[in-house]
Design a protein around this motif. Structure first.
Motif, mmCIF file in Angstrom:
data_model
loop_
_atom_site.group_PDB
_atom_site.id
_atom_site.type_symbol
_atom_site.label_atom_id
_atom_site.label_comp_id
_atom_site.label_asym_id
_atom_site.label_seq_id
_atom_site.Cartn_x
_atom_site.Cartn_y
_atom_site.Cartn_z
ATOM 1 N N ARG A 1 -21.456 -20.732 -7.781
ATOM 2 C CA ARG A 1 -21.348 -19.658 -8.764
ATOM 3 C C ARG A 1 -20.044 -18.874 -8.633
ATOM 4 N N TYR A 2 -19.589 -18.677 -7.391
ATOM 5 C CA TYR A 2 -18.426 -17.806 -7.177
ATOM 6 C C TYR A 2 -17.149 -18.554 -6.831
ATOM 7 N N ARG A 3 -17.171 -19.874 -6.954
ATOM 8 C CA ARG A 3 -15.946 -20.647 -6.738
ATOM 9 C C ARG A 3 -14.903 -20.236 -7.777
ATOM 10 N N GLY A 4 -13.682 -20.005 -7.304
ATOM 11 C CA GLY A 4 -12.610 -19.606 -8.224
ATOM 12 C C GLY A 4 -12.566 -18.107 -8.502
ATOM 13 N N CYS A 5 -13.540 -17.346 -7.978
ATOM 14 C CA CYS A 5 -13.570 -15.881 -8.203
ATOM 15 C C CYS A 5 -12.949 -15.146 -7.017
ATOM 16 N N LEU B 1 -6.514 -10.870 2.840
ATOM 17 C CA LEU B 1 -6.507 -9.828 1.809
ATOM 18 C C LEU B 1 -5.103 -9.602 1.262
ATOM 19 N N GLU B 2 -4.108 -9.647 2.159
ATOM 20 C CA GLU B 2 -2.722 -9.446 1.747
ATOM 21 C C GLU B 2 -2.243 -10.636 0.901
ATOM 22 N N SER B 3 -2.509 -11.855 1.359
ATOM 23 C CA SER B 3 -2.048 -13.054 0.653
ATOM 24 C C SER B 3 -2.684 -13.174 -0.732
ATOM 25 N N LEU B 4 -3.977 -12.864 -0.821
ATOM 26 C CA LEU B 4 -4.703 -13.046 -2.088
ATOM 27 C C LEU B 4 -4.744 -11.778 -2.944
ATOM 28 N N LYS B 5 -4.155 -10.686 -2.404
ATOM 29 C CA LYS B 5 -4.144 -9.393 -3.111
ATOM 30 C C LYS B 5 -5.564 -8.950 -3.516
ATOM 31 N N ILE B 6 -6.446 -9.042 -2.555
ATOM 32 C CA ILE B 6 -7.845 -8.634 -2.779
ATOM 33 C C ILE B 6 -7.929 -7.110 -2.642
ATOM 34 N N ALA C 1 -13.762 -16.434 1.445
ATOM 35 C CA ALA C 1 -13.208 -16.042 0.143
ATOM 36 C C ALA C 1 -11.921 -16.793 -0.164
ATOM 37 N N ALA C 2 -11.069 -16.991 0.851
ATOM 38 C CA ALA C 2 -9.799 -17.715 0.654
ATOM 39 C C ALA C 2 -10.071 -19.161 0.249
ATOM 40 N N HIS C 3 -11.081 -19.742 0.865
ATOM 41 C CA HIS C 3 -11.434 -21.124 0.537
ATOM 42 C C HIS C 3 -12.045 -21.200 -0.869
ATOM 43 N N SER D 1 -11.754 -19.049 -3.478
ATOM 44 C CA SER D 1 -10.917 -18.693 -4.623
ATOM 45 C C SER D 1 -9.652 -19.541 -4.729
ATOM 46 N N GLN D 2 -9.045 -19.914 -3.584
ATOM 47 C CA GLN D 2 -7.762 -20.629 -3.615
ATOM 48 C C GLN D 2 -7.812 -21.999 -2.934
ATOM 49 N N ASP D 3 -9.017 -22.382 -2.499
ATOM 50 C CA ASP D 3 -9.187 -23.654 -1.792
ATOM 51 C C ASP D 3 -8.296 -23.760 -0.544
ATOM 52 N N TRP D 4 -8.107 -22.633 0.136
ATOM 53 C CA TRP D 4 -7.336 -22.650 1.376
ATOM 54 C C TRP D 4 -8.030 -23.518 2.413
ATOM 55 N N GLN D 5 -7.241 -24.276 3.154
ATOM 56 C CA GLN D 5 -7.750 -25.108 4.238
ATOM 57 C C GLN D 5 -7.311 -24.495 5.570
ATOM 58 N N GLN D 6 -7.727 -25.135 6.648
ATOM 59 C CA GLN D 6 -7.426 -24.676 8.007
ATOM 60 C C GLN D 6 -5.941 -24.341 8.203
ATOM 61 N N SER D 7 -5.063 -25.239 7.757
ATOM 62 C CA SER D 7 -3.624 -25.050 8.029
ATOM 63 C C SER D 7 -3.085 -23.785 7.362
#
Length: 397
Positions: free
Chosen positions: A17-21, A90-95, A369-371, A373-379
């Motif tokens: 439901r919240y993927r991409g949000c 939070l800084e990278s994604l401007k949350i 949240a990073a994963h 909304s932005q599909d961030w991975q481990q690296s």
């Protein structure tokens, strides 16, 4: 990148439901004098350091590493503050971030919403807070939960916390609600100090005259201390329980989550402490006939908490459905980020893999949240977190 440990179907549905949000991030700061007991917590090397942990974390979360802090991050026995993780995301994604002071000994040096609470006394006295303060803070939680949710159209609300000593007050709340939690909670230590926590909790519940029958030996408990299971009667008022043995964050977050769940998703950011808050939400909703949406609420943490070999986080989450006062909410989906520091170039991050620190300031939820909304991975996560540490170490050279 995200594991679901309980209620898999419900957890999957929530993530879909919240993927991409992008979420809105709220962090509730509180204090209990329980955190000043020698050895109770590793979130600050000395009791004096621990008085200022929440202020320091709030300042770093808000301003980042280049700001000269009024309250610097406290020295830890090992590891680095989990706020580095939260801040990186939070800084990278401007949350957007909202900080709440539920009851600190001193005001933090950041823009903060002061809820008019007070620090809690040590839970061992059975009179941690005034009942009027607890009721007031709960109402503030409801008000702010509704307020924050009105600005969330498609996304969800993350609610984090910073309370040094909070896993011990969490154990007290869980036990007071009739949930078998002894030997199952986490701590900031590599090996959880179960016996110390349990002794305080027993004393506090007795002093606070929380209705329980005489303790029974519990040989099945996987802890070396002679632990007991308390038989709690059904007549416990959850808000009176918080007044007896809780801390100011718990009741604020409970109110926020109840109100916000009615119109958006909620991720309770943390391990033991947020499982205790979830139990509290169920009990308050049942006792005071308040409507909320349990399916909108998940608990999000780190792998270090969910898989802590010296606790039993998954067992604890499963036990929430068994308490007579907490059945309305059932068992929450327990989610955790797969973030690993095994390959970090910084020893203070690698310390997490030895069991130090584990979680705090919504760190696990921020990674989820990073994963999402932005599909961030481990690296990407590791690079962003190490960059925070690098900037912090060179900020004032």
């Amino acid at each position: 990148m995200i594991s679901i440990y309980t209620q898999e179907e419900q957890g999957e549905e929530w993530l879909r439901r919240y993927r991409g949000c992008l979420p809105v991030f709220a962090c509730v700061l509180g204090f209990t004098e329980t955190g000043l007991i020698p050895g109770i917590s590793a979130a600050g090397r000395t009791p004096e350091d621990r008085k200022y942990t929440a202020c320091a974390d709030a300042e770093f979360l808000y301003y980042g590493p280049e700001h000269k802090p009024q309250y610097p991050l406290p020295p830890l026995t090992a590891g680095a503050s989990p706020v580095l993780i939260s801040r990186a995301v939070l800084e990278s994604l401007k949350i957007p971030v909202h900080l709440f002071n539920a009851g600190l000994p001193q005001p933090p040096a950041v823009p903060v919403i002061d809820l008019g609470g007070a620090p809690a006394r040590c839970l061992s006295g059975g009179a941690a807070m005034e009942i009027t303060t607890v009721h007031y803070l709960f109402k503030q939680g409801l008000l702010w939960g509704e307020r924050l949710a009105t600005n969330i159209k498609q996304g969800y609300l993350i609610v984090g916390e910073c309370v040094v000593g909070g896993t011990t007050t969490a154990l007290a709340i869980l036990t007071g609600l009739g949930i078998e939690a002894a030997g199952k909670v986490n701590s900031s230590h590599p090996v959880c100090n179960h016996a110390q926590k349990w002794a305080l909790v027993q004393t506090g519940l007795e002093q606070g005259e929380i209705n329980f029958q005489s303790p029974i030996q519990n040989p099945s408990c996987a802890v070396s201390a002679p632990l007991v299971r308390l038989k709690i009667k059904n007549s416990v008022d959850p808000l009176k329980l918080v007044a007896a043995v809780g801390d100011p964050m718990q009741v604020v977050v409970a109110g926020m989550a109840i109100a916000a769940s009615r119109s958006c998703g909620v991720m309770l950011a943390g391990g033991t402490q947020m499982l205790a808050v979830y139990a509290l939400i169920s009990a308050i909703a049942q006792t005071y006939a308040l409507s909320w949406q349990p399916e909108a609420v998940v608990v999000g943490t780190t792998r270090w908490v969910a898989e802590d070999p010296t606790g039993a986080t998954v067992d604890l989450a499963l036990n929430l459905g068994k308490g007579s006062l907490t059945q309305s909410g059932g068992i929450p989906p327990l989610l955790a980020t797969h973030l690993s520091f095994a390959d970090s170039r910084y020893p203070q991050l690698r310390a997490y893999e030895q069991g130090f620190v584990k979680e705090g300031m919504g760190a696990g939820a921020a990674c989820i949240a990073a994963h999402l909304s932005q599909d961030w991975q481990q690296s990407q996560l590791l690079a962003a977190i190490e960059a925070q540490l690098e900037r912090l170490s060179t900020a004032f050279d």
